[in-house]
Design a protein around this motif. Structure first.
Motif, mmCIF file in Angstrom:
data_model
loop_
_atom_site.group_PDB
_atom_site.id
_atom_site.type_symbol
_atom_site.label_atom_id
_atom_site.label_comp_id
_atom_site.label_asym_id
_atom_site.label_seq_id
_atom_site.Cartn_x
_atom_site.Cartn_y
_atom_site.Cartn_z
ATOM 1 N N ASN A 1 0.876 -1.169 0.000
ATOM 2 C CA ASN A 1 0.000 0.000 0.000
ATOM 3 C C ASN A 1 0.916 1.221 0.000
ATOM 4 O O ASN A 1 1.681 1.411 -0.929
ATOM 5 C CB ASN A 1 -0.931 -0.033 1.210
ATOM 6 N N ARG A 2 0.874 2.051 1.010
ATOM 7 C CA ARG A 2 1.906 3.077 1.133
ATOM 8 C C ARG A 2 3.222 2.443 1.556
ATOM 9 O O ARG A 2 4.305 2.914 1.181
ATOM 10 C CB ARG A 2 1.487 4.138 2.143
ATOM 11 N N GLY A 3 3.137 1.404 2.379
ATOM 12 C CA GLY A 3 4.305 0.650 2.811
ATOM 13 C C GLY A 3 4.086 -0.821 2.545
ATOM 14 O O GLY A 3 3.084 -1.237 1.954
ATOM 15 N N ILE A 4 5.043 -1.629 2.982
ATOM 16 C CA ILE A 4 4.916 -3.080 2.845
ATOM 17 C C ILE A 4 3.869 -3.556 3.847
ATOM 18 O O ILE A 4 4.027 -3.370 5.064
ATOM 19 C CB ILE A 4 6.269 -3.773 3.118
ATOM 20 N N ALA A 5 2.802 -4.143 3.361
ATOM 21 C CA ALA A 5 1.699 -4.545 4.234
ATOM 22 C C ALA A 5 2.123 -5.708 5.134
ATOM 23 O O ALA A 5 2.614 -6.735 4.654
ATOM 24 C CB ALA A 5 0.491 -4.935 3.397
ATOM 25 N N VAL A 6 1.936 -5.525 6.446
ATOM 26 C CA VAL A 6 2.240 -6.589 7.412
ATOM 27 C C VAL A 6 1.059 -6.757 8.339
ATOM 28 O O VAL A 6 0.265 -5.844 8.564
ATOM 29 C CB VAL A 6 3.509 -6.264 8.250
ATOM 30 N N GLY A 7 0.953 -7.964 8.903
ATOM 31 C CA GLY A 7 -0.088 -8.243 9.883
ATOM 32 C C GLY A 7 0.417 -8.012 11.290
ATOM 33 O O GLY A 7 1.528 -7.517 11.516
ATOM 34 N N ASP A 8 -0.389 -8.410 12.266
ATOM 35 C CA ASP A 8 -0.004 -8.250 13.665
ATOM 36 C C ASP A 8 1.219 -9.088 14.032
ATOM 37 O O ASP A 8 1.866 -8.844 15.052
ATOM 38 C CB ASP A 8 -1.161 -8.633 14.585
ATOM 39 N N ASP A 9 1.554 -10.092 13.192
ATOM 40 C CA ASP A 9 2.734 -10.929 13.422
ATOM 41 C C ASP A 9 3.963 -10.410 12.693
ATOM 42 O O ASP A 9 5.008 -11.041 12.704
ATOM 43 C CB ASP A 9 2.459 -12.384 13.006
ATOM 44 N N MET A 10 3.833 -9.243 12.043
ATOM 45 C CA MET A 10 4.898 -8.599 11.275
ATOM 46 C C MET A 10 5.292 -9.377 10.026
ATOM 47 O O MET A 10 6.321 -9.110 9.406
ATOM 48 C CB MET A 10 6.146 -8.324 12.122
ATOM 49 N N ALA A 11 4.464 -10.366 9.631
ATOM 50 C CA ALA A 11 4.703 -11.102 8.389
ATOM 51 C C ALA A 11 4.056 -10.369 7.224
ATOM 52 O O ALA A 11 3.011 -9.721 7.375
ATOM 53 C CB ALA A 11 4.158 -12.522 8.485
ATOM 54 N N THR A 12 4.676 -10.466 6.060
ATOM 55 C CA THR A 12 4.134 -9.886 4.831
ATOM 56 C C THR A 12 3.122 -10.854 4.222
ATOM 57 O O THR A 12 2.735 -11.841 4.843
ATOM 58 C CB THR A 12 5.268 -9.605 3.835
ATOM 59 N N SER A 13 2.727 -10.585 2.991
ATOM 60 C CA SER A 13 1.809 -11.492 2.306
ATOM 61 C C SER A 13 2.464 -12.827 1.979
ATOM 62 O O SER A 13 1.774 -13.795 1.638
ATOM 63 C CB SER A 13 1.290 -10.836 1.022
ATOM 64 N N ASP A 14 3.789 -12.920 2.085
ATOM 65 C CA ASP A 14 4.521 -14.185 1.976
ATOM 66 C C ASP A 14 4.909 -14.597 3.391
ATOM 67 O O ASP A 14 5.675 -13.895 4.063
ATOM 68 C CB ASP A 14 5.772 -13.989 1.110
ATOM 69 N N PRO A 15 4.390 -15.733 3.886
ATOM 70 C CA PRO A 15 4.643 -16.104 5.294
ATOM 71 C C PRO A 15 6.116 -16.342 5.625
ATOM 72 O O PRO A 15 6.475 -16.378 6.804
ATOM 73 C CB PRO A 15 3.810 -17.375 5.479
ATOM 74 N N ALA A 16 6.958 -16.502 4.627
ATOM 75 C CA ALA A 16 8.392 -16.692 4.884
ATOM 76 C C ALA A 16 9.131 -15.358 4.972
ATOM 77 O O ALA A 16 10.327 -15.343 5.271
ATOM 78 C CB ALA A 16 9.019 -17.560 3.793
ATOM 79 N N ILE A 17 8.425 -14.258 4.699
ATOM 80 C CA ILE A 17 9.077 -12.939 4.668
ATOM 81 C C ILE A 17 8.428 -12.022 5.697
ATOM 82 O O ILE A 17 7.203 -11.854 5.694
ATOM 83 C CB ILE A 17 8.989 -12.312 3.263
ATOM 84 N N TYR A 18 9.253 -11.443 6.562
ATOM 85 C CA TYR A 18 8.802 -10.493 7.576
ATOM 86 C C TYR A 18 9.339 -9.098 7.224
ATOM 87 O O TYR A 18 10.263 -8.950 6.421
ATOM 88 C CB TYR A 18 9.288 -10.922 8.961
ATOM 89 N N SER A 19 8.756 -8.107 7.858
ATOM 90 C CA SER A 19 9.236 -6.744 7.600
ATOM 91 C C SER A 19 9.033 -5.876 8.843
ATOM 92 O O SER A 19 8.030 -6.029 9.561
ATOM 93 C CB SER A 19 8.504 -6.119 6.406
ATOM 94 N N VAL A 20 9.988 -4.977 9.099
ATOM 95 C CA VAL A 20 9.911 -4.059 10.239
ATOM 96 C C VAL A 20 10.458 -2.699 9.821
ATOM 97 O O VAL A 20 11.214 -2.569 8.856
ATOM 98 C CB VAL A 20 10.730 -4.577 11.456
ATOM 99 N N GLY A 21 10.048 -1.679 10.572
ATOM 100 C CA GLY A 21 10.661 -0.362 10.407
ATOM 101 C C GLY A 21 9.860 0.605 9.566
ATOM 102 O O GLY A 21 8.641 0.464 9.393
ATOM 103 N N GLU A 22 10.547 1.581 9.038
ATOM 104 C CA GLU A 22 9.892 2.657 8.291
ATOM 105 C C GLU A 22 9.350 2.207 6.946
ATOM 106 O O GLU A 22 8.582 2.938 6.316
ATOM 107 C CB GLU A 22 10.888 3.805 8.081
ATOM 108 N N CYS A 23 9.706 0.997 6.503
ATOM 109 C CA CYS A 23 9.209 0.513 5.215
ATOM 110 C C CYS A 23 7.838 -0.144 5.324
ATOM 111 O O CYS A 23 7.198 -0.406 4.306
ATOM 112 C CB CYS A 23 10.206 -0.469 4.588
ATOM 113 N N VAL A 24 7.348 -0.419 6.540
ATOM 114 C CA VAL A 24 6.136 -1.217 6.677
ATOM 115 C C VAL A 24 4.891 -0.342 6.829
ATOM 116 O O VAL A 24 4.967 0.830 7.199
ATOM 117 C CB VAL A 24 6.216 -2.195 7.871
#
Length: 819
Positions: A261-284
């Motif tokens: 969206n504006r950033g990399i979409a993550v859920g409450d578990d900090m996982a992206t739409s690919d469950p093997a990939i997580y994301s944190v910080g100003e990019c999310v």
């Protein structure tokens, strides 16, 4: 039994968010992963929020490194610096770097941070135009500062202000352009933003608020030469810094087919739409929100590390946010709601214009939902804790605006208004490094830490900007049970020396200029700050009255122009009236000035003087010149000096009067006026024990009795009412002058700057005061002689001749029988 093979974790981004996640992961599952880290910059992990301190010369690049290269090696982490990842193959689970390095992963962590937000302006690509985002940007700005070029900063938010101040500290003329009318409008309300702009203007920054940049102008050699605003104004510059904000760096994630969206979409578990990939910080982006402050990112790192460690119970919730400004000598804090949003909200406001202090709390249903503070932010952590815990404040709402210590005078273990015993373990203490109270307590108990330096080394709390050091020290004291008081806090961020230690060294080393003090005592900042400059100016003026030249640029604006700024930007002028007396000629002069300069309000003050309110700044020299023709001089109504001597009519008119209180009040005022003191000083003389002049709540009070004069000291009629302590009864006016002058001089020489007589007397004890002023007759006479001597060298008012009405100091030497 065979060991479980390690999984492979690849981290894209060697910044604060990614490495914080790795640190949290190593703490709970150190053997779970083989870790590889890729960073686009050539540096190891550093504290990006401290770049402004590097720019300002307060720190070096090495000082802001969080994890040196040895840390990666010690933890078995493979680090690739200066080699960004350019591709992700989600099917093959590999990443490829710009240098062609291919690394497989089981789990991937995207911590790509953000990019500077650059507006679509003509000339943006010109040499001399930089962002303020990384070490390379700072190096370009420092090169420009070396050449003493002119700078324009576009953006009046946190980043822009810190960039502007850093360049100013490096000796560059700096103008700042801001689209909105208020600085830091996302973190401050209009009043706090106005105070901030006023203070920074006095420090030499130039502002163009409500200013929209139309283009960056260039010259024939292709370099930037300034900016042009949409209203036609042009601001020359050799360096243009764009600091209007950031946007998430999602390019790699987008190219990999992740949800964006504006950033990399993550859920409450900090996982992206690919469950093997997580994301944190100003990019999310989490639940529609993106992030630019460290507090929520530290929470993300904690949750992400727990998930990577195989724990499924960790969920991310955006915490309340707080903001501080890293400009030396300017204290700003905000959290939550900046203002009431509807009828359900209430605002509690405290203003002290003379001291530049402003506080506002926003309440809803007896809970604090927002705080804005300027000038005094000591209770910011407490207010933030109340917001986080959604505490019911109904029982303390009538006094909480004055701080925790005032709201609960019985609480112990306070540090800057924070009751560390009552703090929850998850309360954040160090915002720069995201260290909670619980983490500090665990380190102290688990590692047997006994000093602040040890706590810094093991937790990083207070290791960056240092603003939380007093709270960390208080937690250390609370946990260890040591009753030894912490070393006195440094007088400002420029030095660890206390006020008392600085005063001692000024005399011991014979230091007679501010530059000499800062050089000899190892000041961190060569030119000091807004906190220490006024204090040093006073201490030197008091120590060396015949040699030190008062530096008016080290004074607050009200002392420089002999007027107090009002909330609408106009000024208040108060001429001196000796002992409350005036003449028809003086009254005519005041009336004529009020008419001539169209001054809207003329008011009698509580100190028996006349206040002219609503004077335009440009009219101040004329107002004082016209008042001076009638012999009227500054009443120092807003200075750190003698304000007024309140009197009653005494024996001359009153049927109860025992002595000439008015005449004595005039003598006291003419003895003491113009003397700079640690804080404001007010006197009063009452003609009889009925005490109509309220002498027993003044810094020095005299009550006339049949047998002579009762002198009392240390009173305060402000928020915390304090009655005076009786000092002595004397028989003559000469003795009143001697005892009062001696008390004043000892207070001048020993109190800390901005410490009134009431807290000073409480700190040193009345027995000490009596010993110095009453029991030691020789010492008293010597102190009075020093006071009279200093008065002979007191500074001349810049807008009014000192001689008018001034009684010769030798008159008082004779009167008090001092040689």
């Amino acid at each position: 039994m065979n060991a479980v093979p390690r999984q492979k974790l690849v981290v894209i981004g060697n910044g604060m968010a990614g490495m914080r996640t790795v640190e949290e992961l190593l703490a709970i599952a150190p053997a779970r992963y083989d870790i590889t880290v890729f960073g686009a910059e050539p540096h190891p992990n550093y504290n990006r929020i401290m770049l402004s301190s590097v720019l300002a010369g307060e720190k070096q690049v090495d000082d802001i490194v969080i994890n040196p290269r040895a840390w990666y090696a010690d933890n078995g982490i493979t680090l690739h610096t200066g080699d960004p990842v350019v591709g992700i193959d989600r099917a093959a689970k590999t990443v490829t770097s710009a240098n062609g390095v291919v690394v497989p992963y089981d789990k991937l962590l995207l911590a790509t941070g953000s990019k500077p937000l650059m507006p679509p302006l003509p000339g943006l690509e010109l040499p001399g135009v930089v962002a303020f985002r990384d070490i390379a940007d700072v190096e370009k700005m420092l090169d420009a500062a070396e050449a003493k070029q002119r700078a324009v900063v576009i953006g009046g938010g946190l980043l822009g202000l810190e960039a502007a101040w850093g360049l100013k500290r490096r000796g560059m003329p700096v103008a700042l352009v801001h689209l909105m009318p208020t600085l830091m409008e996302r973190q401050l309300d209009v009043e706090a933003g106005g105070l901030l702009q006023k203070d920074l203007t006095e420090r030499g920054l130039h502002f163009f608020t409500s200013g929209q940049t139309e283009e960056i102008m260039g010259v024939e050699d292709g370099r930037a030469q300034g900016v042009k605003l949409t209203d036609g104004r042009e601001i020359p510059a050799d360096l243009v810094v764009v600091a209007i904000g950031i946007r998430p760096n999602v390019d790699l994630a987008k190219a990999s087919g992740l949800d964006i969206n504006r950033g990399i979409a993550v859920g409450d578990d900090m996982a992206t739409s690919d469950p093997a990939i997580y994301s944190v910080g100003e990019c999310v982006e989490h639940r529609g929100q993106i992030f630019g402050l460290v507090a929520p990112i530290w929470e993300q790192a904690k949750v992400c590390a727990s998930r990577l460690a195989g724990r499924d119970d960790a969920h991310y919730e955006t915490p309340p946010l707080s903001t501080r400004l890293k400009i030396t000598g300017i204290d700003v804090f905000s959290a939550g709601q900046l203002a009431a949003q509807d009828e359900a909200d209430e605002e509690l406001v405290y203003r002290d214009s003379a001291r530049g202090i402003y506080k506002k709390l926003v309440l809803r249903a007896d809970k604090v939902v927002g705080a804005v503070m300027y000038g005094d932010v000591a209770d910011g952590s407490w207010y933030f804790q109340l917001i986080r815990e959604k505490a019911d404040v109904a029982a303390i709402r009538d006094r909480m605006i004055f701080g925790q210590a005032y709201a609960d005078a019985t609480c112990k273990g306070h540090a800057g208004g924070v009751d560390v015993a009552a703090m929850s373990d998850d309360a954040q203490v160090c915002g720069c490094n995201g260290v909670s109270k619980g983490a500090i307590v665990r380190a102290i108990t688990g590692k047997g830490l006994t000093s602040l330096d040890e706590v810094k080394a093991h937790t990083k709390a207070s290791a960056s900007c240092g603003q939380c050091a007093s709270v960390v020290q208080a937690i250390l004291t609370h946990v260890t049970g040591e009753v030894v008081e912490a070393k006195a806090a440094g007088m400002c961020g420029c030095t660890d020396l206390s006020h008392d230690e600085v005063r001692k060294e000024i005399l011991h080393q014979g230091l007679k200029t501010q530059d000499a003090v800062r050089s000899a005592l190892g000041w961190r900042h060569a030119d000091g700050c807004a906190k220490c400059r006024p204090a040093l100016n006073y201490y030197l003026l008091c120590a060396w009255p015949a040699e030190y030249v008062d530096d008016y640029q080290s004074r607050f604006i009200n002392e420089r122009v002999h007027a107090n700024i009002q909330k609408d930007g106009t000024y208040s002028v108060v001429p001196r009236m000796w002992g409350g007396l005036t003449t028809p000629d003086e009254l005519r002069a005041i009336a004529d000035v009020a008419d001539k300069y169209e001054i809207p309000t003329v008011k009698v003050t509580g100190g028996q003087r006349i206040d002219l309110l609503g004077v335009k700044k440009e009219d101040l020299p004329g107002v004082w010149a016209d008042l001076g023709k009638a012999g009227l001089i500054s009443g120092h109504a807003y200075s750190k000096g003698l304000r007024t001597v309140k009197t009653c009519v005494g024996s001359e008119w009153c049927r109860f009067g025992t002595q000439d209180s008015t005449g004595l009040g005039v003598k006291l005022e003419k003895l003491m006026w113009g003397s700079w003191t640690p804080h404001k000083v007010k006197l009063a003389v009452s003609g009889c024990p009925r005490n109509c002049a309220e002498a027993t709540i003044k810094d020095i009070g005299v009550v006339c009795v049949e047998a002579g004069y009762d002198i009392s000291v240390g009173g305060n009629g402000g928020i915390e009412l304090r009655g005076t302590d009786h000092l002595v009864r004397v028989a003559t006016e000469g003795e009143v002058l001697e005892y009062a002058g001696a008390f004043m001089q000892i207070y001048r020489e020993e109190a800390r700057y901005l410490e009134r007589t009431a807290p000073w007397v409480e700190r040193v004890g009345m027995d000490y005061v009596k010993k110095r002023v009453v029991e030691d007759a020789e010492g008293r006479r010597a102190a009075f002689a020093r006071f009279v001597f200093s008065q002979e060298y007191a500074q001349i008012d810049p807008w009014a001749e000192r001689a008018s009405g001034r009684v010769d100091a030798h008159e008082f030497k004779t009167l008090a029988e001092v040689g």
